[in-house]
Write a protein that holds these residues in place. Structure first.
Motif, PDB file in Angstrom:
ATOM      1  N   ARG A   1      47.174 -36.361  23.778  1.00  0.00           N
ATOM      2  CA  ARG A   1      46.653 -35.709  22.580  1.00  0.00           C
ATOM      3  C   ARG A   1      44.998 -35.493  22.889  1.00  0.00           C
ATOM      4  O   ARG A   1      44.561 -36.519  23.558  1.00  0.00           O
ATOM      5  N   GLU A   2      44.502 -34.329  22.407  1.00  0.00           N
ATOM      6  CA  GLU A   2      43.119 -34.287  22.408  1.00  0.00           C
ATOM      7  C   GLU A   2      42.441 -34.574  21.147  1.00  0.00           C
ATOM      8  O   GLU A   2      42.815 -33.731  20.371  1.00  0.00           O
ATOM      9  N   ILE A   3      41.501 -35.522  20.981  1.00  0.00           N
ATOM     10  CA  ILE A   3      41.069 -35.769  19.676  1.00  0.00           C
ATOM     11  C   ILE A   3      39.446 -35.697  19.663  1.00  0.00           C
ATOM     12  O   ILE A   3      38.654 -36.235  20.652  1.00  0.00           O
ATOM     13  N   THR A   4      39.178 -34.836  18.935  1.00  0.00           N
ATOM     14  CA  THR A   4      37.585 -34.476  18.697  1.00  0.00           C
ATOM     15  C   THR A   4      37.194 -35.207  17.532  1.00  0.00           C
ATOM     16  O   THR A   4      37.824 -34.787  16.497  1.00  0.00           O
ATOM     17  N   LEU A   5      36.139 -35.904  17.642  1.00  0.00           N
ATOM     18  CA  LEU A   5      35.571 -36.415  16.296  1.00  0.00           C
ATOM     19  C   LEU A   5      34.216 -35.802  15.992  1.00  0.00           C
ATOM     20  O   LEU A   5      33.363 -35.805  17.020  1.00  0.00           O
ATOM     21  N   PHE A   6      34.280 -35.250  14.874  1.00  0.00           N
ATOM     22  CA  PHE A   6      32.790 -34.772  14.530  1.00  0.00           C
ATOM     23  C   PHE A   6      32.043 -35.607  13.508  1.00  0.00           C
ATOM     24  O   PHE A   6      32.711 -35.753  12.634  1.00  0.00           O
ATOM     25  N   ALA A   7      30.540 -36.042  13.725  1.00  0.00           N
ATOM     26  CA  ALA A   7      30.073 -36.894  13.264  1.00  0.00           C
ATOM     27  C   ALA A   7      30.020 -36.792  11.759  1.00  0.00           C
ATOM     28  O   ALA A   7      29.831 -35.588  11.267  1.00  0.00           O
TER      29      ALA A   7
ATOM     30  N   GLU B   1      24.282 -36.188  19.320  1.00  0.00           N
ATOM     31  CA  GLU B   1      25.472 -35.457  19.504  1.00  0.00           C
ATOM     32  C   GLU B   1      26.193 -35.373  18.258  1.00  0.00           C
ATOM     33  O   GLU B   1      26.170 -36.171  17.278  1.00  0.00           O
ATOM     34  N   VAL B   2      26.917 -34.231  17.938  1.00  0.00           N
ATOM     35  CA  VAL B   2      27.628 -33.925  16.870  1.00  0.00           C
ATOM     36  C   VAL B   2      29.002 -34.125  16.723  1.00  0.00           C
ATOM     37  O   VAL B   2      29.722 -34.273  15.939  1.00  0.00           O
ATOM     38  N   SER B   3      29.537 -34.071  18.242  1.00  0.00           N
ATOM     39  CA  SER B   3      31.036 -34.374  18.280  1.00  0.00           C
ATOM     40  C   SER B   3      31.210 -35.141  19.632  1.00  0.00           C
ATOM     41  O   SER B   3      30.507 -35.126  20.477  1.00  0.00           O
ATOM     42  N   VAL B   4      32.394 -35.501  19.780  1.00  0.00           N
ATOM     43  CA  VAL B   4      32.815 -36.344  21.108  1.00  0.00           C
ATOM     44  C   VAL B   4      34.282 -36.220  21.181  1.00  0.00           C
ATOM     45  O   VAL B   4      35.144 -36.152  20.205  1.00  0.00           O
ATOM     46  N   THR B   5      34.630 -35.908  22.205  1.00  0.00           N
ATOM     47  CA  THR B   5      36.323 -35.654  22.472  1.00  0.00           C
ATOM     48  C   THR B   5      37.062 -36.666  23.478  1.00  0.00           C
ATOM     49  O   THR B   5      36.259 -37.094  24.366  1.00  0.00           O
ATOM     50  N   PHE B   6      37.849 -37.091  23.135  1.00  0.00           N
ATOM     51  CA  PHE B   6      38.766 -38.314  23.811  1.00  0.00           C
ATOM     52  C   PHE B   6      40.096 -37.743  24.210  1.00  0.00           C
ATOM     53  O   PHE B   6      40.542 -36.680  23.564  1.00  0.00           O
ATOM     54  N   ARG B   7      40.608 -38.184  25.124  1.00  0.00           N
ATOM     55  CA  ARG B   7      42.204 -37.900  25.583  1.00  0.00           C
ATOM     56  C   ARG B   7      42.949 -39.160  25.270  1.00  0.00           C
ATOM     57  O   ARG B   7      42.580 -40.202  25.902  1.00  0.00           O
ATOM     58  N   THR B   8      43.942 -39.197  24.529  1.00  0.00           N
ATOM     59  CA  THR B   8      44.976 -40.406  24.119  1.00  0.00           C
ATOM     60  C   THR B   8      46.043 -40.079  25.103  1.00  0.00           C
ATOM     61  O   THR B   8      46.796 -39.102  24.985  1.00  0.00           O
ATOM     62  N   SER B   9      46.825 -41.133  25.498  1.00  0.00           N
ATOM     63  CA  SER B   9      47.984 -40.969  26.209  1.00  0.00           C
ATOM     64  C   SER B   9      49.120 -41.686  25.554  1.00  0.00           C
ATOM     65  O   SER B   9      50.289 -41.778  26.177  1.00  0.00           O
ATOM     66  N   SER B  10      48.849 -42.250  24.340  1.00  0.00           N
ATOM     67  CA  SER B  10      49.952 -42.950  23.526  1.00  0.00           C
ATOM     68  C   SER B  10      49.649 -43.139  22.314  1.00  0.00           C
ATOM     69  O   SER B  10      48.348 -43.030  21.918  1.00  0.00           O
TER      70      SER B  10
END
Ligand code: ATP
Ligand code: MG
Length: 158
Positions: free
Chosen positions: A137-143, A3-12
């Motif tokens: 927030r939508e937070i995407t981490l690219f490896a 995987e080269v990226s992963v996306t999360f959603r944070t609520s605070s």
């Protein structure tokens, strides 16, 4: 396949810190993290978590280096927190010697890193934060390196 990226959603902000902390635990000397996201999206909150994950004491207050351009914290390695927002041109960035932190020891994290992508080392992590609504927030981490996402998920599930 890796995987080269992963996306999360944070609520605070707290959840954003937790995500930053998980990434911080994966970082090693020499790593660079490029932060991208609109004004007030949560980049500095993410860095607060990153610092915790790097072992910076919770008593150390991580604030935006908007005026100082770079703040330094001591954890299991040095964290250099750079903010490019107030700089007008890449020449200002270079004249201030900020590129040294991107190619030196320690870990460097830079807000507004999309301004001058040419200053980033080829291998770096990228974190993209998008505002969904007031608290989300939508937070995407690219490896930043092979197997990075696997390591990150491990840290998140611990
Ligand atoms: N899920 C969330 N994650 C992070 N911050 C959030 C979240 N929800 C709301 N916020 C709010 O969004 C703001 C984020 O501020 P922060 O200083 O981290 O943004 P920034 O991207 O660093 O801004 P700047 O571009 O001015 O440096 C804070 O006021 C915080 O309370
Ligand atoms: Mg900021």
């Amino acid at each position: 396949m890796r995987e080269v990226s992963v996306t999360f959603r944070t609520s605070s902000p707290k959840e954003t810190i937790q995500l930053g902390q998980a990434l911080g635990k994966c970082l090693q000397e020499g790593d660079v993290v490029a932060l991208v996201g609109d004004l007030g999206s949560g980049k500095t909150w993410f860095v607060k978590g990153l610092a915790l994950g790097l072992g910076v004491g919770p008593d150390q207050v991580v604030t935006s280096p908007s005026f100082s351009l770079m703040n330094e914290y001591e954890g299991r390695c040095t964290l250099f927190h750079i903010d490019a927002y107030r700089l007008e041109a890449v020449s200002d960035f270079l004249d201030a010697g900020l590129d040294d932190y991107l190619h030196g020891h320690g870990v460097a994290v830079m807000e507004w890193a999309d301004r001058w992508p040419e200053v980033l080392p080829e291998r770096h992590w990228k974190v993209r934060i998008a505002i969904l609504d007031e608290h989300s927030r939508e937070i995407t981490l690219f490896a930043g390196h092979p197997d990075a996402i696997k390591v990150l998920k491990y840290q998140l599930n611990k």
